[in-house]
Design an enzyme around this catalytic site. Structure first.
Site, PDB file in Angstrom:
ATOM      1  N   ASP A 174      30.130 -91.024  -3.083  1.00  0.00           N
ATOM      2  CA  ASP A 174      28.864 -91.744  -3.273  1.00  0.00           C
ATOM      3  C   ASP A 174      29.210 -93.028  -4.016  1.00  0.00           C
ATOM      4  O   ASP A 174      30.386 -93.371  -4.158  1.00  0.00           O
ATOM      5  CB  ASP A 174      27.828 -90.888  -4.022  1.00  0.00           C
ATOM      6  CG  ASP A 174      28.331 -90.403  -5.374  1.00  0.00           C
ATOM      7  OD1 ASP A 174      29.034 -91.174  -6.068  1.00  0.00           O
ATOM      8  OD2 ASP A 174      28.038 -89.250  -5.741  1.00  0.00           O
ATOM      9  N   HIS A 184      31.614 -92.126  -7.192  1.00  0.00           N
ATOM     10  CA  HIS A 184      32.717 -91.163  -7.181  1.00  0.00           C
ATOM     11  C   HIS A 184      33.691 -91.467  -6.044  1.00  0.00           C
ATOM     12  O   HIS A 184      33.276 -91.565  -4.889  1.00  0.00           O
ATOM     13  CB  HIS A 184      32.196 -89.727  -7.028  1.00  0.00           C
ATOM     14  CG  HIS A 184      31.368 -89.262  -8.173  1.00  0.00           C
ATOM     15  ND1 HIS A 184      30.018 -89.508  -8.264  1.00  0.00           N
ATOM     16  CD2 HIS A 184      31.709 -88.574  -9.298  1.00  0.00           C
ATOM     17  CE1 HIS A 184      29.552 -88.982  -9.387  1.00  0.00           C
ATOM     18  NE2 HIS A 184      30.556 -88.417 -10.035  1.00  0.00           N
TER      19      HIS A 184
END
Length: 642
Positions: A353, A356
């Site tokens: 995302d 991360h």
């Protein structure tokens, strides 16, 4: 009968370069620098894979459902991390409601911290404080400082305590109708009458000497208290001045605020702000005294064993787009001596995302998979060369290369090597002569080699009093240089430590002085390498000459009565008695095997030193592999004369 003369003859032309040194000289077809300059790799690494530990969050958490796409480290490195998604050391210290509470603990000589983003402006933690960044900065700085002096550290999530009977646990609307786990808020019910203000709070807490298996020599404790803008804000009920003070067992004040003796801020505001100072306290029993109504009670700490100095690396921990970050980790590391900071150059762009799995961060942390010879603020190095083009910024640890210019590194002969007949006539007893740094200290000397023509080699018996450097004296020279360097570096290190103590208040002065010393050491090392180069060339020259003597002796032995050695390297043979096949047997070894030569000379020198400055150390692994097998015969021609 037809007699012919067969000689070993040199093959040297204008493509060869002559290398003059004391003790022996060489012709060579090529030359190479003793070392190449190395370039540090950006990011983090470790000196020893078995002695490091990391503290992290979701970006290093193997239990995360999106792992490994969510990770900024490899699966191998993730095993080293103490991590939990959503966690941070500061969250575990204070325990705000609704946040992850993870028991951080572990041991390692080198500690890597990649956490902190989960307590940032995006988290919007209030609890009587809108902006926690300055507290976070002081907290992270204290963690890094104590971690650099300890082998083990652990969160202590339950301190023994004694609370006054009149106080009960309180909550706050601006803290999700709850409160922090540390400090805990205790309140007294106070009636709205001036003469009934409640009683002064007296509480106790104990910092243990051990928590589980973790020894505690020093604790990091948050001393929290309220800051009121004026006496009237606190004293709405006529209950005196505000105070919250921590005392040690001897009654000495170690933390807190006392508005009975200290002024209020003088600002205008109706709501107090909570301030938390970071205290480093020894194990023992402490008391807390506070004015009626409120008591902020320490109930957690981080414990450190303070057993050994170690290394600390802090990794910048920021959000991707759309979330607000702070840079407390960066500032804390930069203001902590010995802390190495790993920083991104680009915004965080995640794979799993937005927050991360950043590719740049993966590259910066990929070095954690390996062992480096040197780690520094400039990056890490695992090559053995003692030189780098640019000065490596401190802090730095391990066997770190020194800055040098490429053209200043001595060159050694390479490729096809052929010894000459020149010797150092100033050396009369080579077996007892030791070459070393003293040769340069006593006085400079220059050896002129005068040769007829282009030069060559000399075969024959070597006399005990002849010139040249023997293998034994060269090896002793290497050993002496190593010892001289050790003494030089040891004395330098002691001087640096003393200077650091004298000017510890001026960090820039230390850095400037260190740079000057490193430059001087680089120049000294280059000078030492010049001596080593001379010894190497002399050693190789003698070795090659020994090989030629052995070759001539082998030819004489194989020939027996069929050939007569008339001069060093020349034989007379009867062509009618010894035909071509016979000559091939004697001189070309039946053309089935290479001419026997000496094995490659061992020219490896390993020079170690004591720790450098700021816990760093410098060392050299001088390795100059020179393969001599089959080189002697390739530089020799069989010359036939009738």
């Amino acid at each position: 009968a037809e007699k012919i003369k067969i000689c070993l003859q040199k093959q040297v032309n204008s493509s060869f370069s002559l290398h003059n040194v004391f003790g022996g000289n060489l012709y060579a077809t090529e030359e190479k620098r003793m070392f190449e300059l190395v370039k540090p790799k950006a990011g983090a690494s470790v000196l020893n894979q078995s002695t490091w530990i990391c503290f992290g969050d979701s970006r290093t958490d193997q239990s995360n459902s999106a792992f490994p796409r969510s990770a900024d480290v490899s699966a191998k490195t993730a095993e080293k991390f103490r991590s939990l998604s959503g966690g941070s050391l500061m969250l575990s210290m204070f325990g705000p409601p609704g946040k992850v509470d993870y028991l951080y603990q572990g041991c390692g000589k080198h500690k890597v911290f990649y956490e902190g983003v989960n307590w940032s402006p995006h988290a919007a933690i209030d609890c009587y404080r809108k902006n926690w960044t300055d507290i976070k900065l002081n907290f992270q700085k204290s963690i890094y400082e104590l971690a650099s002096q300890s082998h083990c550290m652990s969160l202590v999530n339950a301190l023994d305590k004694t609370i006054p009977l009149q106080a009960t646990k309180g909550v706050a609307k601006n803290c999700n109708n709850s409160f922090l786990k540390n400090p805990a808020l205790y309140t007294q019910e106070v009636k709205p009458l001036e003469q009934i203000c409640g009683e002064e709070n007296l509480a106790f807490f104990t910092l243990p000497t051990q928590f589980g298996t973790y020894e505690c020599k020093l604790h990091l404790v948050a001393s929290c208290y309220f800051i009121y803008d004026s006496k009237e804000v606190y004293n709405k009920r006529g209950c005196g001045n505000y105070f919250q003070v921590i005392y040690d067992s001897s009654g000495k004040v170690v933390g807190g605020l006392d508005n009975r003796v200290s002024p209020y801020t003088g600002n205008s505001g109706d709501t107090p702000t909570m301030q938390c100072d970071m205290l480093q306290l020894k194990p023992g029993r402490y008391s807390v005294r506070s004015s009626p109504r409120f008591l902020l009670m320490p109930e957690r700490s981080y414990c450190f064993d303070m057993k050994e100095k170690g290394l600390v690396t802090a990794v910048q921990s920021i959000w991707g787009k759309g979330r607000k970050s702070d840079y407390a980790v960066d500032q804390a590391c930069l203001s902590t001596p010995g802390c190495m900071l790993i920083q991104k150059q680009k915004p965080y762009i995640g794979e799993a995302d937005d927050h991360h799995g950043d590719q740049e961060m993966r590259e910066l942390l990929s070095g954690l998979d390996y062992e480096a010879r040197c780690i520094s603020q400039s990056g890490w190095v695992n090559e053995t060369s003692p030189f780098t083009e640019e000065y490596l910024l401190p802090p730095k640890f391990g066997r770190c290369p020194l800055a040098a210019k490429e053209e200043s590194i001595p060159k050694i002969p390479d490729g096809l090597l052929i010894p000459t007949s020149g010797t150092d006539t100033t050396v009369t007893k080579p077996k007892s002569r030791i070459f070393g740094i003293d040769d340069l200290i006593i006085g400079l000397f220059f050896v002129a080699i005068v040769e007829a023509g282009i030069g060559g080699y000399l075969l024959g018996s070597r006399k005990e009093s002849g010139g040249g450097v023997t293998k034994e004296s060269a090896e002793k020279g290497f050993e002496k240089i190593g010892n001289d360097i050790q003494i030089l570096r040891s004395s330098t290190n002691i001087a640096i430590e003393k200077l650091n103590d004298r000017i510890s208040h001026d960090e820039q002065a230390i850095r400037d002085l260190t740079l000057e010393i490193e430059n001087a050491r680089s120049e000294a090392l280059l000078g030492e390498l010049g001596i080593i180069r001379a010894l190497l060339v002399g050693n190789i020259s003698i070795g090659l000459q020994e090989s030629l003597w052995e070759l001539a002796s082998e030819i004489t032995n194989r020939a027996g009565d069929l050939a007569v050695e008339v001069s060093p390297g020349c034989w007379i043979i009867d062509n009618n008695i010894c035909d071509q096949s016979c000559q091939n047997f004697i001189f070309k070894f039946n053309e089935t095997a290479p001419v026997p030569t000496i094995p490659p000379l061992d020219t490896k020198i390993d020079l170690q030193s004591d720790p450098f400055y700021w816990g760093s150390s410098l060392g050299l692994a001088i390795t100059t592999p020179i393969s001599l097998a089959a080189l002697v015969i390739s530089g020799i021609a069989i010359c036939r004369t009738k």
